[in-house]
Design a protein around this motif. Structure first.
Motif, mmCIF file in Angstrom:
data_model
loop_
_atom_site.group_PDB
_atom_site.id
_atom_site.type_symbol
_atom_site.label_atom_id
_atom_site.label_comp_id
_atom_site.label_asym_id
_atom_site.label_seq_id
_atom_site.Cartn_x
_atom_site.Cartn_y
_atom_site.Cartn_z
ATOM 1 N N ARG A 162 38.837 33.176 34.588
ATOM 2 C CA ARG A 162 38.749 32.570 35.923
ATOM 3 C C ARG A 162 37.561 33.142 36.692
ATOM 4 O O ARG A 162 37.349 32.780 37.853
ATOM 5 N N LEU A 184 48.336 39.069 38.432
ATOM 6 C CA LEU A 184 47.492 39.575 39.516
ATOM 7 C C LEU A 184 47.986 39.050 40.870
ATOM 8 O O LEU A 184 48.126 39.794 41.833
ATOM 9 N N ARG A 185 48.279 37.746 40.930
ATOM 10 C CA ARG A 185 48.792 37.151 42.177
ATOM 11 C C ARG A 185 50.092 37.827 42.605
ATOM 12 O O ARG A 185 50.280 38.140 43.775
ATOM 13 N N ARG A 186 50.979 38.049 41.635
ATOM 14 C CA ARG A 186 52.283 38.640 41.976
ATOM 15 C C ARG A 186 52.112 40.089 42.444
ATOM 16 O O ARG A 186 52.809 40.526 43.358
ATOM 17 N N THR A 187 51.202 40.806 41.816
ATOM 18 C CA THR A 187 50.975 42.187 42.240
ATOM 19 C C THR A 187 50.433 42.196 43.659
ATOM 20 O O THR A 187 50.868 42.988 44.498
ATOM 21 N N TYR A 188 49.506 41.286 43.942
ATOM 22 C CA TYR A 188 48.935 41.182 45.293
ATOM 23 C C TYR A 188 50.036 40.884 46.314
ATOM 24 O O TYR A 188 50.119 41.528 47.360
ATOM 25 N N GLN A 189 50.894 39.924 45.951
ATOM 26 C CA GLN A 189 51.975 39.547 46.873
ATOM 27 C C GLN A 189 52.959 40.687 47.104
ATOM 28 O O GLN A 189 53.553 40.804 48.171
ATOM 29 N N GLU A 193 46.275 35.852 35.433
ATOM 30 C CA GLU A 193 46.183 35.301 36.779
ATOM 31 C C GLU A 193 47.504 35.434 37.547
ATOM 32 O O GLU A 193 47.530 35.896 38.691
ATOM 33 N N THR A 194 48.598 35.056 36.913
ATOM 34 C CA THR A 194 49.905 35.114 37.577
ATOM 35 C C THR A 194 50.277 36.561 37.912
ATOM 36 O O THR A 194 50.729 36.855 39.018
ATOM 37 N N VAL A 197 40.661 34.354 42.797
ATOM 38 C CA VAL A 197 42.123 34.341 42.646
ATOM 39 C C VAL A 197 42.848 34.942 43.858
ATOM 40 O O VAL A 197 43.857 34.416 44.301
ATOM 41 N N ILE A 198 42.328 36.061 44.387
ATOM 42 C CA ILE A 198 42.925 36.669 45.588
ATOM 43 C C ILE A 198 41.798 37.060 46.558
ATOM 44 O O ILE A 198 40.658 37.232 46.123
#
Lengths: 491, 172
Positions: free
Chosen positions: B134, B101-106, B98-99, B140-141
């Motif tokens: 999840r 994926l979020r960081r890659t998106y950001q 999860e983390t 998540v994004i």
């Protein structure tokens, strides 16, 4: 010799041929493991369970010349901090399985390495290498390519790798628990998605266990069709890897040609069985689809063309000085080390480990098909490429033979859910190596426990050894030559 | 070398026409004309496996084969999210990813697009939601286009990517 006493005491386990089971005490648990190790046997899988309904137990499956032997050690859970003796000193691959078992079921082994493996809820301490000029390169979990996630920690001097430590578990989906929420007659669908590139191997292994427990006789035609599926899966993966390996060594021509062949094969598979990847082809009691005579001819022609073209490409790879230079001596895993680490399947056969369940422990129809065993000794990238080229040809021959000699009759038998408490095991030589499934039925057609095991558990630690002394830029090539599963391992 | 050249010559060009965009795959309002102009047709994709079984990856790989030849459309896969316009995500998102994926998106510069691939990316698939999963990517994004299938065929994946890039209604 001392193995005999265990085998005599063991009972037959339904499912795959030559699987036996034995209940053991804490002392016998280590005795049996030691006897297996002394006799040259391998650890196939180690798993556990801890439920209110059935209590706690730890299981080890060993691979012997005589077949597989599953030892079951009941555990009395209580205040003690160690529940069973770890087998990591006899079988190094046991260590990660024991750490995973603790994460999943709370049962602790005597293994001094107590770091979490599948659960990532605490800080992870990597083993540090120190010295003049030593530095670390962390890579992942998101990699620079279209691949699964995992973390690699390289300790390097300049560009030379002193040590690689893997941290896996990123694709952990709690698959064992998910199995227990499915009806036992539906579990094959999840099994096929444990590792998508080995869908046939896992779903067949699951069905083998289930059909043994339910005493369902699989029609001969279904068994032969399943073998065709399994070999098609092997061919597709080998084609993909051979192209990618050429590409990783700077030979884009290889990727273009092999990916074109793979696409042709997938389309022919789709035409014959209704799906490009055989995610739904193996079902309890037989196969989902039969093959029409005309489609069999088309598929057979496609396989023939793939084999012919792959032979030409093999010649081109062999004669290409640049490829030879990159492949030879890269990522060498010596025969002795492969033996000690218990390396399985394709990677094992490239390091002189002569084990192929299709030949050594054949299920129907492999006794009739009599595949040739492909073994190379060098243990480098070149050897893993060579095993793929040879197996590709052999699998093409097998598919041709199967399509020619497909027995008539139904492709599906009716099957009932097995009785509660029954236990079965499946064991299939997938393209990567032995795929094992241990299945236990709960009441009213439920799954009490299912443990799927991918050979990547054994082979990931071997990659840590194979990279030592190589340069960092060769890692993608060496990693690809093993092409291990993350999802199949992370469960 | 001669053998290699002969092979290249004998195969010729095998690339097939690309599929059309498919508005049915869109889950979020289409791009504004301005953003579409910024991205143009030279699209850079970063792929993240957020927990898939690896089945979808096999079909994403196929986009690079000579028959789909995605690079001929001006679309290519890049090694860093900082170089990317579009994030292609597979799998149910695992707790452990999860983390990441979020960081890659950001890390992807705005304006950015997200395409979720496969039944798992669309709904959580057979792994569902709960425990270590999840569930779907949109949990998540933000997701623009979702392509179902287990795994979806390369033409469907390509169609999803082209949908993300197209104006709403243009092909419907």
């Amino acid at each position: 010799m001392s193995l005999r006493r265990w085998l005599d005491r063991a009972h037959s386990v339904p499912g795959a041929p030559s699987v036996r089971g034995i209940g053991v005490t804490g002392r016998e648990w280590t005795d049996i493991a030691r006897d297996v190790a002394v006799a040259g046997g391998r650890l196939l899988s180690l798993w556990g369970s801890n439920t209110d309904a059935a209590g706690a137990a730890v299981y080890a499956a060993f691979l012997l010349d005589e077949g597989a032997l599953i030892a079951e050690l009941p555990i009395s859970t209580g205040e003690q901090t160690t529940h069973y003796a770890g087998l990591e000193s006899l079988f190094p691959a046991a260590s990660r399985m024991q750490r995973a078992l603790f994460d999943l079921h709370g049962l602790r082994s005597s293994d001094p390495d107590r770091r979490g493996w599948l659960h990532h809820d605490s800080e992870y301490e990597f083993l540090r290498v120190s010295g003049d000029g030593v530095h670390e390169i962390p890579v992942g979990p998101v990699h620079a390519g279209i691949i699964e996630p995992g973390h690699f920690r390289f300790s390097v001097v300049g560009e030379k790798v002193l040590k690689l430590e893997q941290r896996l578990g990123y694709t952990h989906k709690d698959i064992e628990r998910r199995f227990t929420q499915l009806p036992i007659l539906q579990g094959h669908r999840l099994a096929a998605r444990v590792s998508g590139d080995s869908a046939v191997a896992f779903s067949w292994s699951y069905c083998q266990a289930l059909e043994g427990m339910s005493e369902c006789a699989v029609p001969p035609r279904a068994a032969w069709l399943r073998a065709a599926f399994l070999e098609l899966e092997r061919i597709a993966n080998h084609l993909g890897d051979l192209g990618a390996l050429g590409n990783d060594a700077g030979f884009a021509f290889g990727l273009a040609q092999f990916s074109r062949l793979k696409e042709q094969l997938l389309r022919a598979t789709d035409h014959a069985f209704g799906e490009r990847y055989l995610m739904n082809a193996v079902v309890p009691g037989g196969t989902r689809a039969d093959i029409a005579p005309a489609a069999a001819v088309t598929l057979s022609e496609c396989i023939g063309a793939v084999a012919r073209e792959a032979r030409v490409l093999h010649g081109i790879y062999e004669e290409h000085a640049g490829l030879r230079d990159r492949f030879m001596d890269a990522g060498r895993l010596a025969t002795d080390l492969a033996r000690q680490l218990g390396v399985l399947g394709l990677a094992g056969r490239a390091s002189g480990q002569s084990l192929d369940l299709r030949i050594d422990c054949p299920c129907v129809p492999y006794g009739d098909l009599a595949p040739a065993k492909i073994v190379h000794e060098a243990g480098d990238v070149a050897a893993r490429v060579a095993v793929r080229f040879d197996e590709l040809q052999e699998s093409c021959r097998l598919v041709g033979r199967i399509l020619d000699a497909l027995p008539p009759g139904p492709h599906l038998a009716t099957i009932e859910a097995p009785a509660a408490d029954s236990f079965g095991a499946g064991l299939i030589e997938g393209w990567r190596g032995p795929v094992f499934v241990a299945l236990e039925a709960g009441p009213e057609g439920s799954i009490r426990r299912c443990h799927p095991h991918d050979p990547s558990w054994q082979n990931w630690p071997a990659l840590e050894h194979a990279i030592i002394g190589n340069i960092v830029p060769d890692f993608p090539l060496i990693n690809k030559s093993f092409n291990l599963s993350y999802s199949g391992h992370d469960l | 070398m001669l053998k290699t050249l002969r092979k290249i010559g004998s195969i010729g060009i095998v690339t097939e026409p690309a599929p059309a965009a498919d508005e049915l795959l869109r889950v979020r309002a289409a791009l504004s004309e301005k953003i579409r102009t910024i991205l143009g047709r030279a699209l850079c994709i970063r792929h993240v496996d957020a927990g898939s079984c690896n089945g979808c990856e096999l079909e994403i790989h196929a986009l690079n084969n000579p028959l789909y030849n995605i690079e001929a459309l001006g679309i290519r896969f890049v090694a860093s999210p900082r170089h990317a316009d579009l994030l292609l995500v597979t799998g149910p998102v695992t707790t452990n990813m999860e983390t990441a994926l979020r960081r890659t998106y950001q890390a992807i510069p705005d304006p950015k697009l997200v395409v979720a691939i496969g039944d798992c990316g669309c709904t959580g698939g057979i792994f569902g939601e709960g425990g270590a999963s999840r569930g779907r990517v949109a949990n998540v994004i933000p997701v623009d286009v979702a392509v179902p299938g287990c795994p979806p065929a390369p033409r469907q994946i390509l169609s999803g990517i082209l949908t993300a890039l197209s104006r709403a209604g243009r092909h419907s």
